[in-house]
Design a protein around this motif. Structure first.
Motif, short mmCIF file in Angstrom:
data_model
loop_
_atom_site.label_atom_id
_atom_site.label_comp_id
_atom_site.label_asym_id
_atom_site.label_seq_id
_atom_site.Cartn_x
_atom_site.Cartn_y
_atom_site.Cartn_z
N THR A 256 -1.71 2.74 7.99
CA THR A 256 -2.61 3.55 9.08
C THR A 256 -2.99 5.03 8.40
O THR A 256 -1.92 5.66 7.96
CB THR A 256 -1.80 3.56 10.28
OG1 THR A 256 -1.60 2.41 10.85
CG2 THR A 256 -2.63 4.66 11.30
N PHE A 257 -4.05 5.48 8.66
CA PHE A 257 -4.16 7.02 8.15
C PHE A 257 -4.56 7.71 9.36
O PHE A 257 -5.64 7.49 10.28
CB PHE A 257 -5.33 6.99 7.11
CG PHE A 257 -5.79 8.42 6.88
CD1 PHE A 257 -5.00 9.26 6.18
CD2 PHE A 257 -7.05 8.87 7.51
CE1 PHE A 257 -5.31 10.42 5.70
CE2 PHE A 257 -7.30 10.06 7.01
CZ PHE A 257 -6.72 11.04 6.01
N ALA A 258 -3.84 8.82 9.75
CA ALA A 258 -4.52 9.85 10.95
C ALA A 258 -4.48 11.00 10.31
O ALA A 258 -3.88 11.42 9.28
CB ALA A 258 -3.58 10.09 11.97
N ASP A 259 -5.89 11.77 10.41
CA ASP A 259 -6.17 12.98 9.45
C ASP A 259 -5.27 14.26 10.18
O ASP A 259 -4.57 14.29 11.32
CB ASP A 259 -7.56 13.46 9.33
CG ASP A 259 -8.06 13.66 10.89
OD1 ASP A 259 -7.53 14.15 11.94
OD2 ASP A 259 -9.37 13.74 10.99
N SER A 260 -5.33 15.38 9.47
CA SER A 260 -4.61 16.66 9.78
C SER A 260 -5.15 17.23 11.18
O SER A 260 -4.54 18.16 11.84
CB SER A 260 -4.89 17.75 8.77
OG SER A 260 -6.07 18.19 8.76
N PHE A 264 -6.95 9.41 14.68
CA PHE A 264 -6.65 8.11 14.09
C PHE A 264 -7.92 7.49 13.41
O PHE A 264 -8.76 7.13 14.29
CB PHE A 264 -5.90 7.06 15.06
CG PHE A 264 -5.83 5.86 14.85
CD1 PHE A 264 -5.51 5.51 13.47
CD2 PHE A 264 -5.99 4.70 15.64
CE1 PHE A 264 -5.17 4.02 12.93
CE2 PHE A 264 -5.73 3.31 15.35
CZ PHE A 264 -5.62 3.02 13.95
N LEU A 265 -7.89 7.41 12.04
CA LEU A 265 -9.26 7.24 11.41
C LEU A 265 -9.45 5.67 10.98
O LEU A 265 -10.29 5.05 10.76
CB LEU A 265 -9.41 8.11 10.18
CG LEU A 265 -9.84 9.66 10.76
CD1 LEU A 265 -9.93 10.33 9.58
CD2 LEU A 265 -10.69 9.77 11.68
N TYR A 266 -8.22 5.07 10.42
CA TYR A 266 -8.11 3.78 9.76
C TYR A 266 -7.16 3.11 9.74
O TYR A 266 -5.68 3.78 9.98
CB TYR A 266 -8.35 4.20 8.39
CG TYR A 266 -8.07 3.20 7.18
CD1 TYR A 266 -9.11 2.06 7.13
CD2 TYR A 266 -6.86 2.75 6.57
CE1 TYR A 266 -8.99 0.91 6.30
CE2 TYR A 266 -6.63 1.70 5.77
CZ TYR A 266 -7.65 0.70 5.66
OH TYR A 266 -7.50 -0.31 4.98
#
Length: 414
Positions: A256-260, A264-266
């Motif tokens: 899982t990727f969450a940006d700064s 929640f992006l991916y």
């Protein structure tokens, strides 16, 4: 621990000098002490400012760098010497190195009364506004009949006196530690995390509703994102978007990727939500993290992000034990940083360690020994204070997430 000892007399010979030298050499295993002389200190005169003179600045810098100070004072006419008073005057005129500094007073005297009156006076001076020292309370060391107290090697002869002095110095050492901890600047409180992602960063795709079920499709159209057979140049490779998707979906873990900006992006869409260790659905991509978690878990999510953003931790790992005895599922929250080390988001990767552990045991022929031993870290299984994977405290706020994934917030029993 580093201490400064100040001889309260400028006489060529002083029992108070002998006392400080005895302390420095006898208790050197407990602390390091440098003894300073006041012989060259000019008489205080505010009309002739000597604050920046080498003599005064030496005391200023030494005291500022020390953890505590011990002053050995004689008694002249029921008070301290003019020379000792002058150095304290200089150190409270334009500079204040004794302010909030732990100070212990000792003294040696020719007579049996010791230096009780000068010590009392010195205590009052040191505690005065402008000086502001933290004088060690409730303890006095009064070495009377000093001319008989030392042997030919300048050691105190009486074992009881040496024992009492050692006990006082031990207490003073603890006092110094406590005072310095109390006066240590408070760590800045981390700014609250914007879990609703109301701000924006360089990579924020504006003009698309974060809560939209088809956020991915809308965002891709908005920025004309590469897709399908379009090539993407990476650090050390060139892949098509399809190849990237297949590559990430083949990983033996959920990513899982969450940006700064806390969006929640991916996630790698490798399985249906009901088959995942931490279920996610396509419509969650693009949501702010606040939407991905129940409100009761927002405090724990904030803590995780603040630890990673600040650099206090680079990775936080926790076992989620709700998957049954046939799995050992670990959630890892890894800070993602750019080439300059700036925080740009969280990589959460989740995997079941048990197949790896089983494979390792099979390959090496080793066995797990003892019913109370954790197979991963050998931590005692009934130890409530240690997480078996990351050794994180069970009172660590991330533990309060329990069965909820702390980044995506999707329920484990979804």
């Amino acid at each position: 621990m580093k201490l400064i000892g100040i001889v309260g007399s400028n006489a060529a010979f002083s029992y108070n000098r002998l006392l400080l030298e005895f302390i420095a050499k006898t208790y050197k295993k407990s602390f390091e002490m440098e003894v300073l002389e006041i012989t060259d200190i000019p008489l205080f005169n505010q009309s002739d400012d000597q604050t920046n003179s080498p003599e005064i600045q030496k005391f200023n810098k030494k005291i500022m760098a020390a953890d505590g100070v011990i002053i050995a004072t004689p008694e002249h006419n029921r008070t301290i010497t003019p020379a000792l008073n002058s150095i304290i005057e200089w150190l409270s005129f334009k500079i204040h190195p004794l302010d909030k500094k732990p100070v212990m007073i000792v003294g040696a005297s020719w007579y049996d009364q010791g230096t009780s009156r000068s010590q009392l006076h010195l205590r009052q001076i040191l505690e005065a506004p402008g000086v502001g020292a933290y004088v060690f309370p409730g303890n006095e060391f009064l070495l009377g009949e000093a001319k008989e107290a030392f042997d030919e090697n300048n050691n105190i002869k009486d074992p009881g006196t040496v024992k009492f002095l050692g006990e006082m110095l031990d207490k003073f050492g603890r006092y110094v530690t406590i005072i310095n901890e109390l006066e240590r600047p408070a760590k800045p409180v981390a700014a609250p995390e914007d879990l609703f992602a109301t701000g924006k960063i360089d990579t924020t795709i504006e003009g698309v509703d974060m809560y939209a079920e088809d956020w991915v499709e809308q965002a891709a159209e908005k920025v004309n994102a590469a897709e399908g057979n379009d090539y993407v140049k990476l650090d050390r490779g060139v892949l098509t978007v399809d190849q990237l998707n297949h590559f990430l979906n083949s990983m033996p873990m959920e990513l899982t990727f969450a940006d700064s900006n806390n969006q929640f992006l991916y996630y790698n869409h490798m399985k249906p939500a009901e088959e995942m260790l931490a279920s996610r659905t396509p419509g969650q991509a693009g949501n702010p993290l606040a939407k991905c978690h129940p409100e009761s878990k927002h405090g724990s999510v904030q803590w995780v992000i603040q630890q990673l953003r600040s650099g206090a931790s680079e990775c936080i790992s926790v076992n989620v034990p709700t998957h049954g005895p046939d799995k050992y599922v670990v959630h890892n929250y890894q800070a993602i940083r750019d080439y300059e080390g700036n925080y740009i988001g969280i990589n959460e990767y989740i995997h079941d360690l048990k197949p790896t552990i089983d494979w390792y045991l099979q390959q090496t022929g080793q066995e797990l020994v003892g019913s109370k031993t954790d197979s991963v870290s050998s931590a005692t299984a009934n130890d409530s204070t240690t997480d078996s994977v990351s050794s994180a405290s069970q009172t660590n706020p991330v533990e309060t997430i329990e069965a909820t994934d702390s980044v995506s917030g999707a329920s484990q029993n979804h």
